[in-house]
Scaffold this motif. Structure first.
Motif: not given
Length: 141
Positions: A40-57, A130-141
């Motif tokens: 569930t955490r991974v699913s939630d973070l996947t949704s957040l990632k998608r939304s953050i990147e939509d926001y960026y674009y 345990g506690y873990y952070c995923f690092n993401f980089n938004v790339t331009n299309y």
């Protein structure tokens, strides 16, 4: 009577050993529950990632906080409810630079361990226990 007692005792010992070995190999109900929480955490973070990147674009910038994302997207109701399924605390979002950000959560299992690997299909969300952070980089299309 003694013969029946011996046979029942032997069967009981065999069943007990089988249960102990089974739980040690596949994990018990607690391990399955923890893996489900992590799924569930991974699913939630996947949704957040998608939304953050939509926001960026859309805005050409990363949001300052997750509340910026939830206020700006059509998914605001579903994103507002994205909290850790076990602790009910918010996930951590940290913008690192103009195109890099982190999403963090605390996991109950190690996704690379054989007993929990069937719950995870996206290698970008591989995590230790345990506690873990995923690092993401938004790339331009």
């Amino acid at each position: 009577m003694t013969k029946d007692y011996i046979i029942i005792s032997i069967i009981t010992v065999i069943v007990a050993i089988t249960l102990v070995l089974g739980f040690s190999v596949i994990g018990g109900p607690g391990a399955a529950r923890n893996a489900k929480f992590d799924q569930t955490r991974v699913s939630d973070l996947t949704s957040l990632k998608r939304s953050i990147e939509d926001y960026y674009y859309t805005k050409h910038a990363l949001p300052n906080s997750l509340s910026d994302v939830t206020n700006a997207t059509s998914y605001s109701d579903s994103l507002n409810n994205l909290k850790d399924p076990q602790t009910k605390s918010s996930y951590i979002y940290d913008p690192v630079s103009s195109t890099k950000y982190k999403l963090c959560a605390t996991f109950d299992t190690d996704s690379t361990a054989s007993q929990s690997s069937t719950y995870y299909t996206d290698p970008s969300f591989s995590h230790p226990k345990g506690y873990y952070c995923f690092n993401f980089n938004v790339t331009n299309y």
